[in-house]
Design a protein around this motif. Sequence first.
Motif, short mmCIF file in Angstrom:
data_model
loop_
_atom_site.label_atom_id
_atom_site.label_comp_id
_atom_site.label_asym_id
_atom_site.label_seq_id
_atom_site.Cartn_x
_atom_site.Cartn_y
_atom_site.Cartn_z
N THR A 82 0.84 -1.21 0.00
CA THR A 82 0.00 0.00 0.00
C THR A 82 0.87 1.25 0.00
N VAL A 83 1.90 1.26 0.84
CA VAL A 83 2.79 2.42 0.90
C VAL A 83 3.48 2.63 -0.45
N ASN A 84 3.88 1.54 -1.10
CA ASN A 84 4.49 1.65 -2.43
C ASN A 84 3.52 2.27 -3.43
N LEU A 85 2.25 1.86 -3.36
CA LEU A 85 1.23 2.42 -4.25
C LEU A 85 1.05 3.92 -3.99
N LEU A 86 1.07 4.31 -2.72
CA LEU A 86 0.94 5.74 -2.39
C LEU A 86 2.14 6.52 -2.95
N TRP A 87 3.33 5.98 -2.76
CA TRP A 87 4.54 6.65 -3.25
C TRP A 87 4.46 6.84 -4.77
N GLN A 88 4.02 5.77 -5.47
CA GLN A 88 3.90 5.85 -6.93
C GLN A 88 2.93 6.95 -7.36
N ASN A 89 1.99 7.29 -6.47
CA ASN A 89 1.01 8.32 -6.78
C ASN A 89 1.33 9.66 -6.12
N GLY A 90 2.56 9.80 -5.63
CA GLY A 90 3.02 11.08 -5.10
C GLY A 90 2.60 11.39 -3.67
N PHE A 91 2.16 10.36 -2.94
CA PHE A 91 1.75 10.59 -1.55
C PHE A 91 2.85 10.17 -0.58
N GLN A 92 2.97 10.95 0.51
CA GLN A 92 3.86 10.58 1.61
C GLN A 92 3.03 10.47 2.88
N ILE A 93 3.43 9.58 3.76
CA ILE A 93 2.69 9.44 5.03
C ILE A 93 3.25 10.43 6.03
N GLU A 94 2.37 11.21 6.63
CA GLU A 94 2.78 12.14 7.69
C GLU A 94 2.75 11.43 9.04
N ASN A 95 1.61 10.85 9.39
CA ASN A 95 1.54 10.06 10.62
C ASN A 95 0.36 9.10 10.61
N ILE A 96 0.46 8.12 11.49
CA ILE A 96 -0.58 7.10 11.66
C ILE A 96 -0.88 7.02 13.15
N ASP A 97 -2.15 7.09 13.51
CA ASP A 97 -2.53 6.89 14.91
C ASP A 97 -3.58 5.79 14.96
N SER A 98 -3.57 5.01 16.05
CA SER A 98 -4.47 3.85 16.08
C SER A 98 -4.95 3.50 17.47
N ASN A 99 -6.09 2.84 17.51
CA ASN A 99 -6.60 2.19 18.71
C ASN A 99 -6.80 0.72 18.39
N ILE A 100 -6.31 -0.16 19.26
CA ILE A 100 -6.67 -1.58 19.16
C ILE A 100 -7.73 -1.82 20.23
N LEU A 101 -8.85 -2.42 19.84
CA LEU A 101 -9.92 -2.70 20.78
C LEU A 101 -9.86 -4.19 21.12
N ALA A 102 -9.43 -4.49 22.33
CA ALA A 102 -9.23 -5.88 22.74
C ALA A 102 -9.37 -5.98 24.25
N GLU A 103 -10.09 -7.01 24.69
CA GLU A 103 -10.30 -7.17 26.13
C GLU A 103 -9.04 -7.69 26.83
N ARG A 104 -8.41 -8.66 26.23
CA ARG A 104 -7.17 -9.25 26.74
C ARG A 104 -6.36 -9.72 25.56
N PRO A 105 -5.10 -9.98 25.65
CA PRO A 105 -4.21 -9.74 26.79
C PRO A 105 -3.82 -8.26 26.85
N LYS A 106 -2.98 -7.92 27.82
CA LYS A 106 -2.48 -6.54 27.90
C LYS A 106 -1.51 -6.32 26.74
N LEU A 107 -1.77 -5.33 25.93
CA LEU A 107 -1.01 -5.17 24.68
C LEU A 107 0.13 -4.16 24.76
N SER A 108 0.09 -3.26 25.74
CA SER A 108 1.09 -2.19 25.75
C SER A 108 2.55 -2.68 25.76
N PRO A 109 2.87 -3.83 26.40
CA PRO A 109 4.26 -4.28 26.33
C PRO A 109 4.74 -4.57 24.90
N TYR A 110 3.80 -4.79 23.99
CA TYR A 110 4.16 -5.13 22.60
C TYR A 110 4.18 -3.92 21.67
#
Length: 162
Positions: A82-110
């Motif tokens: 996907t990033v390669n396709l964006l580059w081919q079309n003149g796009f650069q990524i500025e930033n990505i922010d995300s939420n993972i919705l999960a009850e368990r396990p604790k994910l922050s160590p990863y």
Amino acid sequence: MRLRVGLGFDLHRLGPEARLVLGGVEIPHDLGLLGHSDGDVLCHAIVDALLGASGLGNIGLLFPDTEPRYKGMSSLRFVTETVNLLWQNGFQIENIDSNILAERPKLSPYFPAMREKLAEASGIPMDRIFIKAKTMEGVGEIGEQRAMAAQVIALVSQVAAE
Ligand code: MG
């Protein structure tokens, strides 16, 4: 320079027969994400956020789950392509922010390992990729550990053609 924002979301069912892979990192757990690829909801939501921001399609269009070569494949490959396709079309990524919705396990160590894998796959620095995790307080299909989901927002820039 033009800035564009994109939104991505994905949800996969959990089952005891699958591995849990999030952000390209395998996490020891008694349940894993079911899917044609490795079921990595974070990578899938990143792909959709990037494609939404750039207007270049969506994950189902570019990486159909009927395609045999995607079976069991690491979803980091979808991010790289996907990033390669964006580059081919003149796009650069500025930033990505995300939420993972999960009850368990604790994910922050990863998180550091996931950010490293995603930075490697996307060719952008780790400090432009952020990951958070939320439980659903035991409520609904995610709270009852029948599914996990991810929400992603991505900002991309494009050098104006005219
Ligand atoms: Mg998916």
